[in-house]
Design an enzyme around this catalytic site. Structure first.
Site, PDB file in Angstrom:
ATOM      1  N   HIS A  24       0.794  -1.226   0.064  1.00 12.43           N
ATOM      2  CA  HIS A  24      -0.096   0.017   0.056  1.00 12.43           C
ATOM      3  C   HIS A  24       0.790   1.312  -0.145  1.00 12.43           C
ATOM      4  O   HIS A  24       0.575   2.294  -0.760  1.00 12.43           O
ATOM      5  CB  HIS A  24      -0.886   0.055   1.042  1.00 12.43           C
ATOM      6  CG  HIS A  24      -1.695   1.244   1.311  1.00 12.43           C
ATOM      7  ND1 HIS A  24      -2.973   1.232   1.305  1.00 12.43           N
ATOM      8  CD2 HIS A  24      -1.504   2.413   1.748  1.00 12.43           C
ATOM      9  CE1 HIS A  24      -3.590   2.430   1.449  1.00 12.43           C
ATOM     10  NE2 HIS A  24      -2.707   3.246   1.909  1.00 12.43           N
ATOM     11  N   GLU A  25       1.915   1.308   0.959  1.00 16.97           N
ATOM     12  CA  GLU A  25       2.674   2.344   0.922  1.00 16.97           C
ATOM     13  C   GLU A  25       3.706   2.626  -0.219  1.00 16.97           C
ATOM     14  O   GLU A  25       4.020   3.682  -0.712  1.00 16.97           O
ATOM     15  CB  GLU A  25       3.680   2.466   2.393  1.00 16.97           C
ATOM     16  CG  GLU A  25       2.724   2.444   3.684  1.00 16.97           C
ATOM     17  CD  GLU A  25       1.849   3.853   3.771  1.00 16.97           C
ATOM     18  OE1 GLU A  25       2.352   4.900   3.202  1.00 16.97           O
ATOM     19  OE2 GLU A  25       0.908   3.628   4.383  1.00 16.97           O
ATOM     20  N   HIS A  28       1.954   4.178  -3.203  1.00 14.65           N
ATOM     21  CA  HIS A  28       1.881   5.825  -3.031  1.00 14.65           C
ATOM     22  C   HIS A  28       3.151   6.362  -3.583  1.00 14.65           C
ATOM     23  O   HIS A  28       3.225   7.394  -4.250  1.00 14.65           O
ATOM     24  CB  HIS A  28       1.573   6.193  -1.570  1.00 14.65           C
ATOM     25  CG  HIS A  28       0.264   5.827  -1.077  1.00 14.65           C
ATOM     26  ND1 HIS A  28      -0.829   6.482  -1.615  1.00 14.65           N
ATOM     27  CD2 HIS A  28      -0.043   5.349   0.203  1.00 14.65           C
ATOM     28  CE1 HIS A  28      -1.813   6.000  -1.019  1.00 14.65           C
ATOM     29  NE2 HIS A  28      -1.547   5.583   0.276  1.00 14.65           N
TER      30      HIS A  28
END
Length: 235
Positions: A24-25, A28
């Site tokens: 998820h990170e 980004h």
């Protein structure tokens, strides 16, 4: 399938939780770099190495505490956690307000992809039949679907600094966006208030059910089968 022990539940959830938060990170940071911001890349945060993203409290202690409390209370609690946020300087994006949407949406989008992946692992476990690996793979797949759906639903809540809040800032007219963004310093406290008052569950469970049905449709699973496996890993 037998009810999982606490140790068994931790073993089933460990990899899905770590990779759900890590990817998820990283997503980004990757999308931010694509649109012109090199901050995450310069700090080595666009990586699949979990150690670069793990927050001892949000990635380890909070999920473990929720698992333990949920086990003691007989289930029903929403499992979630967080990693060290990937640094993004939105001012470095080529079109800061517009591109913010894609940077913010990358995290939940990656959770959707991972949820589909774990659903396919359930399919693989089913195909293995009576193999010793079949049941653990299906249970880990169910845990992976659930944690990624939770993170996707949670992060889409339109509350800064959650991804949904940044998406809202990107879509709102400039004046409203500026006013709305002022909530960001208080976002975590608002979220915790929603959690402890039970309002967060009221908001999230309909979204979670919708996303689980969508994942089942995309992966070719029967919704009832997927829900049943998730209930086993949560019980």
């Amino acid at each position: 399938m037998e009810e999982l022990t606490l140790i068994g539940k931790i073993a089933i959830f460990a990899l899905p939780v770590i990779f759900a938060i890590t990817l998820h990170e990283a997503a980004h940071g990757y999308v931010a770099r694509y649109f012109g911001d090199m901050t995450a890349a310069a700090q080595g945060r666009i990586t699949l190495n979990p150690l670069k993203h793990i927050d001892p409290i949000g990635t380890v202690l909070v999920p473990l505490a929720i698992l333990l409390t949920s086990k003691l209370l007989g289930g029903g609690m929403i499992l979630f956690g967080w990693a060290k946020p990937v640094p993004v300087n939105f001012g470095n994006l080529r079109r800061p307000k517009q591109d913010m949407l894609w940077v913010a949406a990358a995290g939940p989008g990656m959770n959707f992809v991972m949820a589909v992946f774990w659903a396919l692992m359930i399919q693989l476990g089913h195909a293995l039949g009576s193999s010793f690996a079949s049941e653990p793979l299906m249970l880990m797949g169910a845990a992976g679907v659930f944690i990624n759906v939770i993170l996707m639903a949670l992060n889409l809540i339109p509350l800064p600094p959650l991804d949904g809040g940044r998406i809202a800032v990107s879509l709102l007219p400039a004046r409203l966006a500026m006013q709305f963004s002022r909530l960001e310093p208080y976002g975590l406290f608002i979220l915790l208030g929603l959690l402890f008052t039970g309002v967060l569950g009221i908001i999230l469970w309909p979204l979670i059910s919708l996303f689980i049905g969508l994942i089942a449709l995309v992966s070719g699973l029967e919704p009832a089968q997927l829900v049943g496996l998730i209930q086993v890993v949560l019980s």
